[in-house]
Motif scaffolding. Structure first.
Motif, mmCIF file in Angstrom:
data_model
loop_
_atom_site.group_PDB
_atom_site.id
_atom_site.type_symbol
_atom_site.label_atom_id
_atom_site.label_comp_id
_atom_site.label_asym_id
_atom_site.label_seq_id
_atom_site.Cartn_x
_atom_site.Cartn_y
_atom_site.Cartn_z
ATOM 1 N N UNK A 16 -0.480 -4.536 -13.132
ATOM 2 C CA UNK A 16 -0.957 -3.166 -13.081
ATOM 3 C C UNK A 16 0.063 -2.237 -13.711
ATOM 4 N N UNK A 48 -0.097 -2.913 -17.432
ATOM 5 C CA UNK A 48 -1.315 -2.387 -18.058
ATOM 6 C C UNK A 48 -1.284 -0.870 -18.140
ATOM 7 N N UNK A 49 -0.779 -0.290 -17.085
ATOM 8 C CA UNK A 49 -0.819 1.162 -17.024
ATOM 9 C C UNK A 49 0.234 1.786 -17.936
ATOM 10 N N UNK A 66 3.420 2.037 -17.345
ATOM 11 C CA UNK A 66 4.461 2.754 -16.610
ATOM 12 C C UNK A 66 5.586 1.796 -16.245
ATOM 13 N N UNK A 77 1.315 9.455 -12.874
ATOM 14 C CA UNK A 77 0.466 10.642 -12.945
ATOM 15 C C UNK A 77 -0.760 10.476 -12.053
ATOM 16 N N UNK A 78 -0.905 11.391 -11.145
ATOM 17 C CA UNK A 78 -2.111 11.414 -10.309
ATOM 18 C C UNK A 78 -2.348 10.120 -9.556
ATOM 19 N N UNK A 79 -1.308 9.444 -9.179
ATOM 20 C CA UNK A 79 -1.525 8.173 -8.486
ATOM 21 C C UNK A 79 -0.426 7.866 -7.499
ATOM 22 N N UNK A 80 -0.557 6.717 -6.858
ATOM 23 C CA UNK A 80 0.459 6.333 -5.890
ATOM 24 C C UNK A 80 1.108 5.055 -6.386
ATOM 25 N N UNK A 81 1.200 4.981 -7.721
ATOM 26 C CA UNK A 81 1.666 3.755 -8.349
ATOM 27 C C UNK A 81 3.029 3.328 -7.822
ATOM 28 N N UNK A 140 4.379 3.697 -5.000
ATOM 29 C CA UNK A 140 4.355 3.138 -3.657
ATOM 30 C C UNK A 140 3.624 1.804 -3.609
ATOM 31 N N UNK A 141 2.987 1.400 -4.726
ATOM 32 C CA UNK A 141 2.280 0.122 -4.727
ATOM 33 C C UNK A 141 3.227 -1.042 -4.999
ATOM 34 N N UNK A 189 -5.234 -5.245 -3.839
ATOM 35 C CA UNK A 189 -4.976 -4.069 -4.665
ATOM 36 C C UNK A 189 -5.669 -4.137 -6.011
#
Lengths: 571, 248
Positions: free
Chosen positions: B17, B20-21, B23, B30-34, B36-37, B224
């Motif tokens: 993830x 892919x994203x 980051x 941006x606009x996510x809880x990435x 913390x995942x 997830x």
């Protein structure tokens, strides 16, 4: 006495997709905008525990609290309307982002035929094709006029997709490529192609890849976790107002959102709206917010309820067919489906995305000859892999027990061995389908609830059967061992979930005698009042409504700016 | 049994993830809880899972039902969703505890539903129009199940054999019991629905013990991401509950 606040340029009632789009477009141009939202603040971080079917799908965590406000319903005027005490047929949104938070993300354009449906039907089949009690009318806008706004919304949301061979012309391709094809989707595609249909990947607001939109908002790709509809996206991958347009408006410094602020009246003096009256639901205080322009974006039901309670526009009278507020309430015919059971094949249908699927429009709109069928329009047919969650999905082949030993064995056996091919039928307007204020039932403030008078008609029964048979034929071609399909649509039933695609009531058009708003969604009667949402649809098409709502909202934003510069009717 | 999965699908999908994203860890989300995942400490998570001492299930006590009511519901739900070769039934999944706990909360009080008067009987298509709350409906229905068992078999519902219990439930399902205050078939459908909820909801609610409901159906619970398997043929994945997300 209500406390009166200083005047602002624009006040928006309800901050979902439509309210968010208006806010982003107007604040970018320097207008001072206040957004009144009756629910609470929402953000992506709230969905850390979102994979909870019981809390979100069965207990309706993100939906409007019906103990405070609901709707009443009757099948026809002869029976007493009664309140929808529990959720069923459709789910009303609540809080920042509204229904735009818990949607699936299926983002279709309506067909060119839809916008000129009356003219095109008469042209091809003659006036006789339209039943006498059907209120069919053109939208006062063409597909080509609306196309740039569709493009705009799709780029804001980052829609993933591929060209639909049977739809209107696109000025540009989808901003992101289509979603991944699953084995189930491939099976559907092969069968549809064998049958000479025209399948294409469902246009999706669940991003297929990381994407930066024209407003500079970057979002991550969908992870196919299977929790979209009824849920918020913990990745921000599903486009919703909270992760797209609202932050753009906030960044300008010109937007103020007030949550827990329930608007109860639009205020009007002469032929001008002067602001709104709302209640701060945390204190009970009544507050007046004056504004130069009032924009109502509070979902179909509340848009109409607010106008009727505020005495704005002429209420629709089903006996004379005159008046416009509450006219042409339409819904969707969604039950024309088939389900196929596969004895020897398992699918990972627990995985998915709200808008992962494949669609054929061969039986939608006027894409086929209706000369020999007793209905007009039609619906899309699709196989969607939205993520099958275990409480709500326990189908067993028709006629088998629904509890006990045999039920358990079958429901466990088929848990990953069934596929649904579904249709989404259009809904035509009828003279006696309308919305008005309920004479008996009240909300938590003592204001009247909105009343729905609606039932399925022969048009719907014929269409649903036609589409169900097509769905079953595709499943047969896909190799299903046992197929159950809808045999009889039955009456409209508010207890089973169908779709949250309620439309009409403040419809758009070219003529003030038959429509409530012009094609910028500006009220004919009140120049500084814009009413935006699916309430503007004169009928509902065989697609999900959000792309069209988004497009109309972008066009309305342009209309508001025109009004601000020149005043008067902008058409 | 679920296959032992060497590749922990959780960590793999999370890593992908992030990739892919586009980051990097600790980068802009941006606009996510990435952020913390990403498991803070993979080893720590693994260690927590292999805790040796088995703690007592303090959740298995009553919040609403009387002991007699509990026994009737425990027996009835087991008939709706019985133990068999596929795995445990309602009893072993803790379904009756789940129902008890649900009735104790806002669902039992119809807390988020429109309960204002006036009440009129309506058409079937207009939905539930009663004035009773779910907990009151359960009280009445359980008493009537006992009365009906007494009338037909001269025994408590809990003392009947399986076929007899089925016959009583079928009478409710088909409105063959003479009850005026509630709809017997309406109650039966509610009992059936809430039984499935108890079998398949996240174990945090007291049912679906040990995720055994999910295991029977090969449902992976709360994962997830499925981006690695979405375009592949079916494969079993060991389930996870929401509890596993509390570690990060």
């Amino acid at each position: 006495m209500a406390r009166k606040l200083p005047k602002v340029d624009v006040v928006i009632v309800g901050v979902g997709w439509a309210g968010g789009i208006i806010a982003s477009e107007l604040t970018k141009k320097g207008l001072k905008v206040v957004g009144l939202e009756r629910g609470k603040e929402r953000k992506t971080e709230d969905y850390f525990m979102v994979h909870d079917e019981l809390r979100y799908a069965l207990r309706y965590e993100l939906m409007q609290d019906l103990s405070r406000e609901t709707i009443t319903f009757r099948g026809n005027e002869k029976i007493r309307a009664l309140p929808m005490r529990q959720y069923g047929s459709f789910l009303l949104g609540d809080g920042l982002g509204g229904s735009g938070v818990h949607w699936n993300g299926q983002t279709f354009r309506f067909l060119p035929y839809d916008f000129e449906i009356y003219s095109k039907t008469v042209e091809r089949y003659g006036k006789k094709k339209i039943p006498a009690d059907m209120n069919l009318q053109d939208w006062g806008i063409t597909y080509d006029q609306l196309e740039p706004y569709y493009d705009r919304f799709e780029k804001t949301a980052g829609i993933s997709g591929e060209e639909n061979p049977l739809a209107g012309k696109r000025s540009d391709k989808y901003p992101t490529p289509p979603m991944k094809k699953t084995p189930a989707i491939q099976l559907f595609e092969k069968a549809a192609k064998n049958m000479k249909l025209h399948p294409y990947m469902m246009p999706s607001a669940n991003l297929s890849e990381s994407y930066k939109n024209p407003d500079g908002i970057q979002r991550a790709a969908c992870q196919y976790c299977g929790y979209c509809e009824r849920f918020g996206c913990e990745y921000g991958a599903k486009a919703d107002p909270v992760v797209t347009v609202i932050p753009v408006a906030n960044k300008t410094g010109n937007f103020e959102i007030r949550t827990h602020s329930n608007v109860r009246r639009i205020l009007k003096t002469g032929d001008k709206a002067t602001g709104v009256l709302y209640t701060d639901v945390t204190t009970g205080e009544e507050i007046e917010q004056p504004a130069d322009i009032v924009v109502v974006t509070s979902y179909v039901f509340n848009n109409i309820r607010l106008l009727l309670m505020s005495g704005i526009g002429k209420p629709y009278d089903p006996n004379t067919g005159t008046g416009v507020i509450g006219k042409n309430y339409a819904y969707q015919v969604i039950k024309g489906n088939a389900i196929g059971f596969f004895d020897n094949k398992e699918f990972s249908t627990f995985a998915g995305a709200g808008s992962l699927g494949m669609v054929c429009d061969d039986y939608n709109g006027d894409n086929f000859d209706h000369s020999n069928v007793n209905f007009i329009h039609g619906g899309m047919i699709s196989l969607a892999q939205t993520g099958l969650r275990p409480i709500q999905n326990n189908p067993v082949p028709g006629g088998k027990p629904t509890w006990g030993k045999e039920f358990k064995a079958n429901s466990v056996k088929y848990a990953n061995r069934f596929l649904s091919v579904t249709s989404q039928g259009s809904s035509m307007p009828f003279k006696r389908h309308f919305l008005d204020l309920d004479p008996t039932y009240k909300d938590a403030f003592g204001d009247p609830l909105i009343r729905i008078t609606f039932d399925f008609e022969e048009q719907d029964r014929q269409m649903a059967k036609f589409l169900a048979d097509k769905c079953a034929t595709i499943l047969k071609e896909m190799g299903a061992d046992h197929i159950d399909s809808m045999k009889d649509l039955g009456p409209y039933d508010i207890t089973t979930y169908q779709s949250t695609h309620n439309t009409g009531g403040v419809i758009m058009g070219a003529d003030p005698a038959t429509s409530a708003v012009n094609n910028y969604l500006q009220m004919w009667d009140v120049d500084n009042l814009f009413v935006i949402g699916a309430s503007a649809f004169p009928h509902n098409s065989g697609y999900n409504p959000t792309d069209t709502v988004g497009a109309l909202a972008y066009r309305a934003a342009e209309g508001i700016l025109k009004y601000r510069d020149k005043g008067g009717q902008v058409v | 049994m679920v296959e032992e999965n060497k590749e922990n699908p959780e960590s793999v999908s999370r890593r992908n993830f992030i990739r892919n994203a586009g980051f990097t860890v600790g980068g802009l989300a941006v606009g996510g809880i990435i952020g913390s995942l990403i498991p803070r400490n993979q080893k720590e998570t693994t260690d927590t899972k292999s805790t040796k001492t088995k703690t007592e299930d303090f959740n298995q006590a009553l919040m609403y039902f009387t002991p007699e009511q509990f026994k009737v519901i425990d027996a009835a739900t087991e008939r709706i969703f019985p133990e068999d070769d596929h795995g445990p039934g309602a009893k072993a999944l803790g379904v009756a505890y789940f129902i008890d706990h649900q009735l104790a909360g806002y669902w039992g009080f119809n807390g988020r539903e429109y309960m204002q008067a006036p009440f009129y009987p309506g058409e079937k298509v207009q939905g539930f129009q009663g004035r009773l709350k779910r907990r009151e409906i359960f009280d009445i229905a359980i008493r009537e199940m006992q009365n009906h068992s007494m009338a037909v078999y001269k025994k408590d519902f809990t003392e009947l054999n399986g076929d007899e219990q089925d016959a009583i439930l079928k009478d409710f399902e088909e409105d063959k019991v003479n009850v005026t205050t509630i709809s017997p078939s309406g109650f039966f459908q509610m009992l059936r629905s809430v039984t499935l909820e108890g079998a398949y909801s996240d174990p945090l609610y007291g049912g679906n013990l040990n995720m055994d409901g999910w295991k029977m159906k090969n449902y992976p619970g709360s994962q997830m991401a499925y981006s690695d398997i979405i375009d592949k043929e079916f494969k079993k994945i060991a389930p996870q509950s929401l509890k596993s997300h509390m570690n990060h």
